[in-house]
Design an enzyme around this catalytic site. Structure first.
Site, PDB file in Angstrom:
ATOM      1  N   ASP A  20     -49.972  43.706  80.039  1.00  0.00           N
ATOM      2  CA  ASP A  20     -50.374  42.464  79.372  1.00  0.00           C
ATOM      3  C   ASP A  20     -51.725  42.651  78.713  1.00  0.00           C
ATOM      4  O   ASP A  20     -52.688  43.115  79.338  1.00  0.00           O
ATOM      5  CB  ASP A  20     -50.456  41.317  80.386  1.00  0.00           C
ATOM      6  CG  ASP A  20     -51.011  40.051  79.746  1.00  0.00           C
ATOM      7  OD1 ASP A  20     -50.282  39.423  78.956  1.00  0.00           O
ATOM      8  OD2 ASP A  20     -52.185  39.709  80.019  1.00  0.00           O
ATOM      9  N   TYR A  41     -59.454  40.143  74.552  1.00  0.00           N
ATOM     10  CA  TYR A  41     -60.013  41.114  75.473  1.00  0.00           C
ATOM     11  C   TYR A  41     -60.734  42.220  74.702  1.00  0.00           C
ATOM     12  O   TYR A  41     -60.106  43.117  74.130  1.00  0.00           O
ATOM     13  CB  TYR A  41     -58.923  41.734  76.357  1.00  0.00           C
ATOM     14  CG  TYR A  41     -58.114  40.734  77.157  1.00  0.00           C
ATOM     15  CD1 TYR A  41     -58.591  39.454  77.428  1.00  0.00           C
ATOM     16  CD2 TYR A  41     -56.857  41.071  77.650  1.00  0.00           C
ATOM     17  CE1 TYR A  41     -57.844  38.543  78.163  1.00  0.00           C
ATOM     18  CE2 TYR A  41     -56.104  40.160  78.392  1.00  0.00           C
ATOM     19  CZ  TYR A  41     -56.596  38.909  78.638  1.00  0.00           C
ATOM     20  OH  TYR A  41     -55.848  38.015  79.368  1.00  0.00           O
ATOM     21  N   LYS A  95     -51.010  37.827  73.110  1.00  0.00           N
ATOM     22  CA  LYS A  95     -51.273  36.399  72.973  1.00  0.00           C
ATOM     23  C   LYS A  95     -51.699  36.055  71.543  1.00  0.00           C
ATOM     24  O   LYS A  95     -52.129  36.927  70.789  1.00  0.00           O
ATOM     25  CB  LYS A  95     -52.359  35.980  73.972  1.00  0.00           C
ATOM     26  CG  LYS A  95     -52.010  36.425  75.398  1.00  0.00           C
ATOM     27  CD  LYS A  95     -53.098  36.114  76.398  1.00  0.00           C
ATOM     28  CE  LYS A  95     -52.705  36.637  77.762  1.00  0.00           C
ATOM     29  NZ  LYS A  95     -52.838  38.089  77.892  1.00  0.00           N
ATOM     30  N   GLY A 108     -55.456  36.929  87.784  1.00  0.00           N
ATOM     31  CA  GLY A 108     -56.580  36.407  88.552  1.00  0.00           C
ATOM     32  C   GLY A 108     -56.199  36.040  89.974  1.00  0.00           C
ATOM     33  O   GLY A 108     -56.740  35.103  90.545  1.00  0.00           O
ATOM     34  N   ASN A 146     -58.683  35.385  92.639  1.00  0.00           N
ATOM     35  CA  ASN A 146     -59.639  34.324  92.294  1.00  0.00           C
ATOM     36  C   ASN A 146     -60.941  34.901  91.748  1.00  0.00           C
ATOM     37  O   ASN A 146     -62.037  34.477  92.096  1.00  0.00           O
ATOM     38  CB  ASN A 146     -59.907  33.394  93.468  1.00  0.00           C
ATOM     39  CG  ASN A 146     -58.791  32.382  93.682  1.00  0.00           C
ATOM     40  OD1 ASN A 146     -58.177  32.335  94.744  1.00  0.00           O
ATOM     41  ND2 ASN A 146     -58.508  31.577  92.673  1.00  0.00           N
ATOM     42  N   GLY A 174     -62.304  37.719  92.375  1.00  0.00           N
ATOM     43  CA  GLY A 174     -63.044  38.675  93.198  1.00  0.00           C
ATOM     44  C   GLY A 174     -63.000  38.454  94.697  1.00  0.00           C
ATOM     45  O   GLY A 174     -62.814  39.389  95.466  1.00  0.00           O
ATOM     46  N   LEU A 212     -61.021  37.348  96.918  1.00  0.00           N
ATOM     47  CA  LEU A 212     -59.871  37.752  97.733  1.00  0.00           C
ATOM     48  C   LEU A 212     -59.689  39.269  97.770  1.00  0.00           C
ATOM     49  O   LEU A 212     -58.843  39.771  98.501  1.00  0.00           O
ATOM     50  CB  LEU A 212     -58.591  37.074  97.233  1.00  0.00           C
ATOM     51  CG  LEU A 212     -58.465  35.591  97.590  1.00  0.00           C
ATOM     52  CD1 LEU A 212     -57.235  34.973  96.926  1.00  0.00           C
ATOM     53  CD2 LEU A 212     -58.402  35.388  99.102  1.00  0.00           C
ATOM     54  N   ALA A 213     -60.478  39.978  96.991  1.00  0.00           N
ATOM     55  CA  ALA A 213     -60.491  41.441  97.067  1.00  0.00           C
ATOM     56  C   ALA A 213     -61.676  41.919  97.899  1.00  0.00           C
ATOM     57  O   ALA A 213     -61.550  42.820  98.729  1.00  0.00           O
ATOM     58  CB  ALA A 213     -60.544  42.053  95.676  1.00  0.00           C
TER      59      ALA A 213
END
Length: 338
Positions: free
Chosen positions: A54, A59, A85, A234, A237, A239, A241-242
């Site tokens: 993706d 970006y 996109k 994401g 969230n 960062g 959750l990593a």
């Protein structure tokens, strides 16, 4: 589930791998990634069977699309799925005159929002030119949310549901693209789009995760009813959750508030009891939902990518999910991996 597991993409004649390669980091968001590292990540993902990529004009002001094309150009085009996109037109300009924030050393283009019919057609064609790949499989209308557009959002949404929708629906009906959708940061905007137009899919950033399941209220059930696919980006969230609840942990691209730090800390305690990496739980939780065929993960290094790939198939007992629900850390109605 293995990262290379193929999953049906909603009602569309497409299959995507459960692990998708997200390309915002190779657009040099926040800090620069060199060409060698960027290409090495694409090749490492490919070698592990990842077949969904993706990207977006936003970006790196086109850099991500350029790098995606460079790294995938000599693969058999029918062997992978590509999404990009529309919503921004890129125009060349001197680098010294461009405000790249939050991108670093990006491509020499400025960006202008455009959700008109003509702007959508141009954006779509420009993306094909930048990647130099023969087709795009999935196209999302990008950033028509409150998070990005603020007070302008209602008018922007209307423009997109008229102009951009008309263009993408035409491209879909002509077989130029297989699936069309909306990519935003808010499930409420996705739901409004699905209620307004006949979309196939959505890219939802950060709003269905181990920390947040409000999209279970009405949006995800509607997607199941309409057989619309939801790709989650994401999923960490941004960062926390990593990394876990460490000092400086990021939530929604900002320092995590205390309530989120506490909730993550509580989840981490359960992870420790079961000897499970927090990131493994975060990755696997998302794709357990029947409407979600793929988790898009962006990484900065080959090591980060390898960690994500390992976490994706890390063995997690069903008792772990039951414990999270029993402690009120996960909604009772949230689907969990078998």
């Amino acid at each position: 589930m293995e990262p290379s597991t193929k999953q049906k993409f909603g009602r569309v004649d497409l299959e995507v791998t459960a692990f998708g390669f997200g390309t915002a980091p190779v657009g040099n968001i926040f800090r620069e990634i060199d060409e060698q590292t960027s290409d090495a990540m694409y090749q490492e993902a490919w070698d592990h069977g990842v077949r969904y990529y993706d990207t977006a004009p936003m970006y790196g002001h086109g850099l991500s699309e350029l790098r995606t094309g460079h790294s995938l150009r000599w693969k058999n085009r029918d062997d992978f799925v590509l999404s990009s996109k529309i919503g921004r037109i890129l125009k060349p300009k001197r680098k010294s005159e461009i405000d790249f924030f939050p991108w670093n050393n990006a491509a020499a283009n400025v960006m202008e929002f455009d959700y008109s019919y003509d702007g959508t057609m141009r954006s779509f064609e420009d993306s094909l030119q930048r990647t130099a790949l023969e087709k795009m499989d999935i196209c999302f209308i990008h950033d028509i949310d409150v998070f990005t557009r603020g007070d302008e959002q209602p008018e922007v949404f209307k423009q997109a549901m008229d102009g951009a929708w008309k263009a993408l629906e035409q491209l879909r009906s002509e077989g130029v693209v297989k699936a069309i959708g909306v990519g935003v940061n808010e499930w409420e905007v996705c739901q409004a789009a699905l209620e307004a137009r006949d979309f196939d899919c959505f890219l939802l950033a950060g709003r269905y995760t181990l920390l947040e399941q409000d999209s279970l209220n009405t949006f995800l059930p509607l997607c199941e009813k309409r057989n619309a696919a939801v790709v989650v980006g994401g999923g960490f969230n941004s960062g926390i959750l990593a990394t876990g609840a460490i000092e400086g942990a990021k939530y929604n691209y900002a320092p995590a508030p205390q309530e989120m730090m506490q909730k993550v800390s509580n989840i981490e305690n359960v992870c420790r009891d079961f000897k499970i990496p927090l990131a493994a739980a975060a990755l696997q939780f998302v794709v357990a939902h029947p409407a979600i065929p793929s988790f898009i993960a962006g990484t900065r290094t080959v090591e980060q990518l390898d960690n994500n790939l390992k976490w994706f198939s890390f063995p997690i007992p069903t008792e772990f999910w039951a414990e999270l629900k029993g402690k009120g850390l996960l909604r009772e109605d949230a689907p969990t991996p078998e």
